[in-house]
Design an enzyme around this catalytic site. Structure first.
Site, PDB file in Angstrom:
ATOM      1  N   TRP A  29       0.847  -1.211   0.000  1.00 34.30           N
ATOM      2  CA  TRP A  29       0.000   0.000   0.000  1.00 34.30           C
ATOM      3  C   TRP A  29       0.874   1.250   0.000  1.00 34.30           C
ATOM      4  O   TRP A  29       0.526   2.253  -0.629  1.00 34.30           O
ATOM      5  CB  TRP A  29      -0.899  -0.013   1.245  1.00 34.30           C
ATOM      6  CG  TRP A  29      -1.707   1.244   1.406  1.00 34.30           C
ATOM      7  CD1 TRP A  29      -2.922   1.512   0.848  1.00 34.30           C
ATOM      8  CD2 TRP A  29      -1.362   2.407   2.169  1.00 34.30           C
ATOM      9  NE1 TRP A  29      -3.349   2.764   1.214  1.00 34.30           N
ATOM     10  CE2 TRP A  29      -2.415   3.341   2.025  1.00 34.30           C
ATOM     11  CE3 TRP A  29      -0.276   2.759   2.965  1.00 34.30           C
ATOM     12  CZ2 TRP A  29      -2.405   4.584   2.641  1.00 34.30           C
ATOM     13  CZ3 TRP A  29      -0.264   3.999   3.572  1.00 34.30           C
ATOM     14  CH2 TRP A  29      -1.321   4.899   3.416  1.00 34.30           C
ATOM     15  N   HIS A  30       2.015   1.171   0.688  1.00 29.28           N
ATOM     16  CA  HIS A  30       2.861   2.355   0.792  1.00 29.28           C
ATOM     17  C   HIS A  30       3.489   2.754  -0.538  1.00 29.28           C
ATOM     18  O   HIS A  30       3.734   3.931  -0.780  1.00 29.28           O
ATOM     19  CB  HIS A  30       3.977   2.134   1.828  1.00 29.28           C
ATOM     20  CG  HIS A  30       3.510   2.336   3.226  1.00 29.28           C
ATOM     21  ND1 HIS A  30       2.939   1.326   3.959  1.00 29.28           N
ATOM     22  CD2 HIS A  30       3.483   3.431   4.017  1.00 29.28           C
ATOM     23  CE1 HIS A  30       2.610   1.800   5.146  1.00 29.28           C
ATOM     24  NE2 HIS A  30       2.925   3.077   5.206  1.00 29.28           N
ATOM     25  N   GLY A  31       3.760   1.805  -1.369  1.00 31.76           N
ATOM     26  CA  GLY A  31       4.379   2.180  -2.638  1.00 31.76           C
ATOM     27  C   GLY A  31       4.563   0.993  -3.550  1.00 31.76           C
ATOM     28  O   GLY A  31       4.628  -0.156  -3.093  1.00 31.76           O
ATOM     29  N   PHE A  63       2.531   8.311  -1.397  1.00 27.76           N
ATOM     30  CA  PHE A  63       1.789   7.058  -1.229  1.00 27.76           C
ATOM     31  C   PHE A  63       0.315   7.254  -1.573  1.00 27.76           C
ATOM     32  O   PHE A  63      -0.490   6.407  -1.388  1.00 27.76           O
ATOM     33  CB  PHE A  63       1.934   6.538   0.197  1.00 27.76           C
ATOM     34  CG  PHE A  63       3.384   6.469   0.641  1.00 27.76           C
ATOM     35  CD1 PHE A  63       4.358   6.037  -0.238  1.00 27.76           C
ATOM     36  CD2 PHE A  63       3.756   6.854   1.910  1.00 27.76           C
ATOM     37  CE1 PHE A  63       5.687   6.006   0.151  1.00 27.76           C
ATOM     38  CE2 PHE A  63       5.079   6.812   2.308  1.00 27.76           C
ATOM     39  CZ  PHE A  63       6.040   6.388   1.423  1.00 27.76           C
TER      40      PHE A  63
END
Lengths: 398, 460
Positions: B321-323, B460
């Protein structure tokens, strides 16, 4: 007994809005005082400028102290003629007005009088006075040289050529040394004004502000009203995005900006090269014509430096240097190249000659190490054979 | 628009005045909705359509869901919402990553495997999770779908939390939007103070720390092990103060407008264990992951090994999800592994580690994780870790501003552990509040980094 009615507290639980307001006004005054007292530890100073009649420019006020609080943490005592750090052996309260300047030149007369020109790198406000380039040259020479640090931040050859004749007359100079960090600074000599720059320019506004307001107020106003470059007025944008890139705004595509015509490229290169050579000859001729004294170009680019996490050993302005060197040779200007010494300092000793800028070491102003290297290199060159220049070396003087 | 831009205070002042001048709920919400869309369009107006699409789809699906009685229909509707929302997220955020990763396989079967020139819409990860939480809650029957489209549109687009959280649940914000909040001077003042604190965290601490981090991570092979340790510690400080600063500004802005947002950070670097860390770090994300992934997978009410698997899956998805990069995936795996290991350790060993030892171990795990998080590639991350462990030789560079900022971070954490914690909120009646508030405002004006640095979590 009837109970005393209790005044209901306000929502904030304070006795009254007025007392709260009073407390906050007082607190704001105390808070501002705290900043006023502590800010000199962290902020550079803004000194009122002084219109120097000898040099014909605005200089920092003599007998004041200038704080630098960026990549270096130093205070500079401003000497006569706004010379940063040059106070030793000079009358303490000297004010360079009229005939006093002439007296001053005879008060101290070391063997060779040198004027040091340049920009902020030569000015050296980020290091202590004893570590500045002029001081290092004097120390390394063992007193054989007396150096007048006349470099000022933001100056280029256009400023130097106009000041050169004026100061050499007053100081009794023997030669000029120009610290060249960015060769392009020399090109400004072409078309430099013949007359001395007027002291009645926009700097007067700065001079007036700095004498009236404390440094932290000026700095805050500057941060608030200027873009990060410190010069462009801040513009606020309230339109929706996206903001077009600069190339789009100009109506050119990235590709067209990159692509160059190929058919005539050889001819263009040749003619460009001729133009550059002529430009350099003209620029150095303008400098040469400004004085009859020997001139030394001390070449010390920002090299080595770190780019994208790698140490770059190549001089980023090597092409310009070659053009400058050739033109200087033709005009009898001596060039002292300090690149090898700067490079060796990092490669052999791990000592960076430049301080840090934006957290990156090796990209700031010359530090103590850098000034020592340049002083030694200059002395070595001056002590050696004069070559094709009309330089009067220490040896010949002795 | 960024909270740290000079335009923001002017924008926010206008919104504040307009919002508090509105008498009716509908007018107020309409004003806030327009302001929120303008806030988003300030970056790029074209992506407002994605925001609107996500809003309309989830509003309609939830309304439809509540009218239908059949489980199958409801499930299909939920699936539609997931497909639309995750489809948008997947395309804009992960398309190139998957194409890049699958490129050799695609080329082997004769496909080009070329990536597209895609701009990642700001905040897409955050508002996607918000709208998803709404639809899932309606599907689960824990939330009634909202009748008023205006309220729902504002819930999705509300500007303080739009681009980088905190991830506010529908059941937290929608009831607040259903009424006009009463004006409270105390809350208004508290919100202002929290915004100021957030700005100080971001501008004076995170940005200063970031200068040293960027320089060292641009070429770690150049620097000595000690310098790299300083840079990694600085990054730990940077990412915390950057994101918690953003959260403070968002929560403070909402508070000044009369709304309550959940807390997002509680000094995570004081944690004595990894599970405690995730109860203190990006709390709104960790509870989202817990409620909608971990518990959906069975949580800890299953066998030990399945619990470990659930932890690994949850944290890996959290990393992704962060990247869209393998470094983020590996960061998630690393945290999942640490959480699983910690759980197994607690299950098998009878004694408890002394808190200082637990804190030290936790910090090592977190710092190693940040190396993965910050590095451009796995190779770079391995290089940094290797130089840290071996205390490699290289340029010894002690960035003074970053070290000073790190010292401030340590002092702030220590003060938070003492009775000074309450005083740090600067109550309005305290004698020191006006003094410290003035000092903070001057400090922001004087000591902010001149280089523009966006918030780390915007990517993000």
């Amino acid at each position: 007994m009837k109970p005393t009615p209790v005044k209901p507290p306000t929502e904030l639980g304070s006795p009254s809005v007025w007392s709260l307001l009073w407390r906050w006004v007082l607190g704001a005054a105390v808070g501002t005082s705290v900043i006023a007292v502590t800010s000199p530890l962290f902020l550079r100073s803004y000194l009122p400028l002084n219109a120097d009649p000898v040099r014909g420019v605005w200089t920092l006020t003599p007998d004041s102290d200038y704080r630098w609080r960026s990549e270096g943490y130093a205070s500079t005592a401003i000497g006569p003629f706004g010379m940063p750090g040059k106070t030793a052996g000079l009358p303490g309260t000297f004010s360079p007005q009229g005939d006093q300047a002439a007296d001053f030149q005879h008060a101290q007369s070391p063997p060779i009088q040198i004027a040091l020109w340049g920009d902020s790198q030569a000015e050296g406000v980020s290091v202590d006075d004893a570590d500045k380039l002029f001081a290092k040259i004097e120390t390394v020479s063992g007193g054989d040289l007396n150096v007048y640090p006349l470099a000022r931040s933001g100056e280029d050859a256009a400023d130097w050529v106009t000041q050169m004749p004026r100061v050499e007359e007053k100081f009794g100079l023997d030669q000029h040394v120009i610290l060249v960090v960015e060769p392009a600074d020399l090109l400004a000599a072409v078309g430099a004004p013949v007359a001395a720059p007027s002291v009645g320019d926009a700097s007067a506004a700065n001079a007036s502000l700095a004498s009236k307001l404390p440094a932290f107020v000026i700095q805050a106003a500057r941060n608030l009203l200027r873009e990060p470059d410190g010069a462009t007025p801040r513009h606020l944008r309230f339109t929706v995005g996206p903001v077009p890139a600069a190339s789009e705004q100009l109506g050119i595509s990235d590709q067209s900006a990159v692509d160059q015509p190929t058919e005539t490229s050889d001819m263009s290169d040749e003619s460009q090269s001729r133009d550059d050579t002529a430009l350099w000859v003209n620029a150095l001729a303008a400098i040469r014509n400004a004085t009859e004294l020997p001139i030394v170009l001390l070449y010390a680019p920002l090299s080595p430096h770190i780019l994208d996490g790698k140490t770059r050993w190549q001089d980023p302005t090597a092409d310009q240097f070659h053009l400058m060197h050739d033109a200087a040779e033709k005009l009898g200007i001596r060039v002292v190249d300090a690149r090898d010494e700067l490079r060796d300092s990092v490669a052999l000793d791990g000592c960076w000659p430049h301080g840090f800028h934006n957290g990156l070491i090796g990209s700031g102003h010359l530090n103590q190490v850098g000034n020592e290297i340049l002083a030694a290199k200059l002395l070595e060159a001056l002590s050696g054979p004069p070559g094709d220049s009309a330089l009067r070396s220490i040896e010949s003087r002795d | 628009m960024l909270f740290t831009q000079f335009e923001f205070p002017i924008y926010f002042l206008c919104v504040l005045i307009a919002a508090w001048l509105c008498r009716g709920r509908r007018t107020r919400n309409a004003v806030l909705l327009i302001a929120s869309y303008y806030f988003y369009a300030y970056w790029d107006y074209r992506f407002c359509s994605l925001l609107a699409l996500s809003t309309i789809v989830d509003y309609c699906i939830a309304r439809w869901m509540v009218r239908s009685t059949g489980t199958r229909v409801r499930r299909v509707l939920l699936l539609s919402s997931l497909v639309v929302n995750l489809g948008v997220l997947g395309f804009f955020k992960y398309f190139n990553f998957f194409i890049d990763s699958a490129s050799p396989a695609l080329q082997a079967i004769g496909l080009s495997g070329e990536t597209l020139d895609i701009i990642l819409p700001v905040g897409v990860s955050f508002y996607t999770f918000q709208t998803l939480s709404y639809t899932i809650d309606v599907y689960r029957g824990v939330l009634k779908p909202v009748n008023r489209f205006l309220d729902f549109a504002l819930y999705v687009a509300f500007f303080p939390q739009l681009v980088a959280g905190p991830i506010v649940r529908a059941r937290e914000l929608l009831p607040q939007l259903a009424t006009v909040p009463g004006f409270s001077k105390r809350r208004f003042y508290g919100g202002g103070q929290q915004m100021l604190r957030g700005l100080v965290k971001k501008v004076l601490l995170a940005d200063r720390l970031g200068e040293a981090v960027d320089v060292v991570f641009a070429g770690p092979d150049l620097y000595s092990g000690i310098t790299i340790w300083i840079a990694v510690l600085a990054y730990a400080g940077q990412i915390y103060y950057d994101f918690s600063g953003y959260s403070d500004i968002a929560i403070g802005a909402a508070k000044m407008l009369g709304y309550r947002f959940p807390v997002n950070f509680r000094h995570p670097y004081l944690s004595g264990s990894m599970s405690e860390f995730w109860h203190r770090w990006h709390m709104t994300l960790s509870r989202w992951l817990r409620d909608y992934i971990y518990i959906a997978l069975g949580g800890s009410r299953v066998s030990q090994w399945v619990t470990y698997r659930n932890l690994m899956i949850t944290m890996t998805l959290g990393g992704l999800w962060h990247g869209a990069a393998w470094t983020f995936v590996l960061w998630g795996v690393w945290h999942g592994f640490a959480l699983a290991f910690e759980r197994s350790f607690k299950n098998t060993v009878r004694f408890r580690l002394a808190r200082p030892i637990g804190w030290l171990l936790t910090m090592f795990v977190i710092l190693a994780g940040w190396v993965l998080f910050r590095s451009d590639s796995l190779l770079n991350a391995a290089g940094v870790l290797q130089r840290m462990v071996s205390f490699a030789e290289g340029v010894n560079w002690y960035p003074p501003l970053a070290i000073a900022a790190l010292l401030c971070c340590v002092i702030e954490h220590v003060a938070w552990c003492t009775p000074l914690r309450r005083a740090m909120r600067l109550p309005i009646n305290a004698w020191y509040s006006p003094i410290l508030t003035t000092v903070m405002i001057w400090a922001l004006l004087l000591y902010a980094s001149r280089d523009f640095r966006p918030f780390v979590y915007f990517q993000f």
